[in-house]
Design a protein around this motif. Structure first.
Motif, short mmCIF file in Angstrom:
data_model
loop_
_atom_site.label_atom_id
_atom_site.label_comp_id
_atom_site.label_asym_id
_atom_site.label_seq_id
_atom_site.Cartn_x
_atom_site.Cartn_y
_atom_site.Cartn_z
N ALA A 14 0.83 -1.20 0.00
CA ALA A 14 0.00 0.00 0.00
C ALA A 14 0.87 1.25 0.00
O ALA A 14 0.57 2.22 -0.71
N ASP A 15 1.95 1.24 0.75
CA ASP A 15 2.86 2.39 0.80
C ASP A 15 3.55 2.60 -0.55
O ASP A 15 3.66 3.73 -1.04
N VAL A 16 4.01 1.51 -1.17
CA VAL A 16 4.69 1.62 -2.47
C VAL A 16 3.71 2.13 -3.53
O VAL A 16 4.05 3.03 -4.31
N LEU A 49 -6.10 -7.79 -1.72
CA LEU A 49 -6.38 -6.36 -1.71
C LEU A 49 -7.36 -5.99 -2.82
O LEU A 49 -8.20 -5.10 -2.66
N ARG A 50 -7.23 -6.67 -3.96
CA ARG A 50 -8.14 -6.40 -5.07
C ARG A 50 -9.56 -6.85 -4.74
O ARG A 50 -10.53 -6.14 -5.03
N THR A 56 -6.68 -1.67 -7.79
CA THR A 56 -7.23 -1.94 -9.12
C THR A 56 -6.16 -2.60 -9.98
O THR A 56 -4.96 -2.42 -9.75
N ALA A 57 -6.61 -3.34 -10.96
CA ALA A 57 -5.70 -3.98 -11.91
C ALA A 57 -6.14 -3.63 -13.32
O ALA A 57 -7.33 -3.67 -13.63
N SER A 58 -5.18 -3.26 -14.15
CA SER A 58 -5.47 -2.95 -15.55
C SER A 58 -4.37 -3.57 -16.40
O SER A 58 -3.24 -3.75 -15.94
N GLU A 59 -4.73 -3.92 -17.64
CA GLU A 59 -3.73 -4.51 -18.52
C GLU A 59 -2.90 -3.40 -19.15
O GLU A 59 -3.43 -2.37 -19.56
N ALA A 70 0.74 -7.24 -19.53
CA ALA A 70 0.79 -7.67 -18.13
C ALA A 70 -0.17 -6.80 -17.33
O ALA A 70 -0.57 -5.72 -17.78
N LYS A 71 -0.52 -7.25 -16.14
CA LYS A 71 -1.40 -6.47 -15.28
C LYS A 71 -0.58 -5.45 -14.49
O LYS A 71 0.47 -5.77 -13.96
N ALA A 72 -1.11 -4.25 -14.45
CA ALA A 72 -0.50 -3.18 -13.66
C ALA A 72 -1.45 -2.89 -12.49
O ALA A 72 -2.66 -2.86 -12.66
N TYR A 73 -0.88 -2.68 -11.32
CA TYR A 73 -1.68 -2.51 -10.10
C TYR A 73 -1.51 -1.09 -9.56
O TYR A 73 -0.42 -0.54 -9.55
N GLY A 74 -2.63 -0.52 -9.10
CA GLY A 74 -2.62 0.81 -8.51
C GLY A 74 -3.67 0.89 -7.41
O GLY A 74 -4.55 0.03 -7.32
#
Length: 82
Positions: A14-16, A49-50, A56-59, A70-74
Motif C-alpha cells: 500500500a505504501d509503495v 487487496l483487489r 485496481t488492476a489494468s492490462e 501484463a497487469k498493472a496494479y494501482g
C-alpha cells in the motif's frame, strides 16, 4: 484508502503503490520492495487487496522478453480523494 494494519506485506505494498506516479507491474513492485518477498507472495496479497476493493488492476503493454501484456496494479481513488 485506509492503510492496512500492522507491518506486513499488505502495508508495504500500500505504501509503495501510494507513492507511485502510475500503476506498477509485478516486477516493479518486487524491485521496490528490494526483492525481500517472492512474486507469489506479492501476488497473493495483491489478489486479496483487489477483492477487498483497495487495489485496481489494468492490462498494460510491457517491454522486454515474455508476455507483451501484463497487469498493472494501482490504488483505488475514491470520489472524495480521502
Amino acid at each position: 484508502m485506509k492503510r492496512p494494519r500492522g507491518h506486513g506485506l499488505a502495508r508495504k505494498l500500500a505504501d509503495v503503490l501510494a507513492d507511485a506516479p502510475r500503476p506498477m507491474l509485478l516486477g516493479e513492485l518486487e524491485a521496490a520492495l528490494d526483492f525481500e518477498h517472492q512474486p507469489a507472495e506479492i501476488m497473493s496479497v495483491l489478489v486479496k487487496l483487489r477483492r477487498a476493493g483497495k487495489v485496481t488492476a489494468s492490462e498494460q503493454e510491457r517491454e522486454g522478453p515474455g508476455r507483451r501484456v501484463a497487469k498493472a496494479y494501482g490504488l483505488v481513488q475514491n470520489a472524495f480523494n480521502l
